[in-house]
Design an enzyme around this catalytic site. Structure first.
Site, PDB file in Angstrom:
ATOM      1  N   HIS A 145      -7.073  -5.757   2.733  1.00 31.18           N
ATOM      2  CA  HIS A 145      -6.018  -5.203   3.421  1.00 31.18           C
ATOM      3  C   HIS A 145      -5.272  -6.213   4.196  1.00 31.18           C
ATOM      4  CE1 HIS A 145      -6.769  -0.692   2.690  1.00 31.18           C
ATOM      5  NE2 HIS A 145      -7.919  -1.236   2.553  1.00 31.18           N
ATOM      6  N   HIS A 149     -10.495  -5.439  -2.539  1.00 33.18           N
ATOM      7  CA  HIS A 149      -9.101  -5.624  -2.146  1.00 33.18           C
ATOM      8  C   HIS A 149      -9.202  -5.671  -0.729  1.00 33.18           C
ATOM      9  CE1 HIS A 149     -10.230  -1.225  -1.980  1.00 33.18           C
ATOM     10  NE2 HIS A 149      -9.377  -1.085  -0.933  1.00 33.18           N
ATOM     11  N   GLN A 164     -14.402   2.773   1.840  1.00 30.40           N
ATOM     12  CA  GLN A 164     -13.914   2.158   0.620  1.00 30.40           C
ATOM     13  C   GLN A 164     -13.691   3.441  -0.274  1.00 30.40           C
ATOM     14  OE1 GLN A 164     -16.399  -0.554  -1.506  1.00 30.40           O
ATOM     15  NE2 GLN A 164     -14.614  -1.216  -2.786  1.00 30.40           N
ATOM     16  N   ASP A 183       0.777  -1.163  -0.026  1.00 32.78           N
ATOM     17  CA  ASP A 183       0.061   0.045   0.038  1.00 32.78           C
ATOM     18  C   ASP A 183       0.684   1.239   0.111  1.00 32.78           C
ATOM     19  OD1 ASP A 183      -1.734   2.114   0.975  1.00 32.78           O
ATOM     20  OD2 ASP A 183      -3.153   0.554   1.366  1.00 32.78           O
ATOM     21  N   ASN A 208     -12.949  -2.896   3.281  1.00 34.84           N
ATOM     22  CA  ASN A 208     -14.116  -2.086   3.263  1.00 34.84           C
ATOM     23  C   ASN A 208     -15.029  -2.296   2.170  1.00 34.84           C
ATOM     24  OD1 ASN A 208     -12.867  -0.895   5.561  1.00 34.84           O
ATOM     25  ND2 ASN A 208     -11.424   0.223   4.219  1.00 34.84           N
TER      26      ASN A 208
END
Ligand code: 5GP
Ligand code: ZN
Length: 137
Positions: A103, A101, A95, A32, A88
């Site tokens: 995390h 995705h 989000q 990230d 999210n």
């Protein structure tokens, strides 16, 4: 299944470079750019699914398997003490990129991060009302 306007489609399929820590035919896992902690990674399917509800069950299961495998790797290589998995769905849930995705956030003692919520204090009656509404009975 690609969305030409989606940045994660471009990253997942290698059109935009990223710090990739894992790749196979169906997934790319990247670091990230705004990490919560050292090693914070995003598990991206290469196909475009906006969120969990659009994601096929099989892909969801594979994403979880990857989280387990890469989590173990980060424990070993980065010395992580624990992990948060965060996913999210929807703007109100935080989000910001509408390509599914997951995390993977390694946690370290005293890393100074806080991922959580302010606990409510519902009564038993309120809990029962919610339970019944969800279960439709
Ligand atoms: P969300 O808030 O949608 O659950 O998470 C989006 C995440 O994607 C954020 O943590 C953000 O830092 C990360 N992110 C957004 N754009 C990029 C990018 O172009 N590259 C990378 N590596 N991460 C990104
Ligand atoms: Zn996409």
């Amino acid at each position: 299944m690609r969305d030409d306007n989606c940045i994660f489609c471009k990253i997942a399929n290698g059109e935009i470079p990223s710090k990739t820590i894992y790749e196979d035919e169906r997934f790319r896992v990247i670091l990230d750019l705004g990490p919560a902690t050292k090693g914070h990674a995003l598990i991206l399917p290469k196909d475009h699914y906006a969120d969990l509800f659009a994601l096929p069950e099989e892909t969801a299961a594979e994403a979880m398997k990857l989280a387990k495998k890469l989590g173990a790797q980060m424990k070993e290589k980065l010395g992580a003490d624990g992990f948060n998995l965060v996913q999210n769905n929807g703007e109100c849930a935080g989000q910001t990129v509408f390509h599914f995705h997951l995390h993977l956030i390694p946690r370290f003692k005293e890393d100074g991060q806080k991922i959580g919520w302010k606990p409510g204090k519902p009564s038993q009656e309120e809990l029962e009302e919610i339970r019944a509404a969800i279960c439709d009975e």
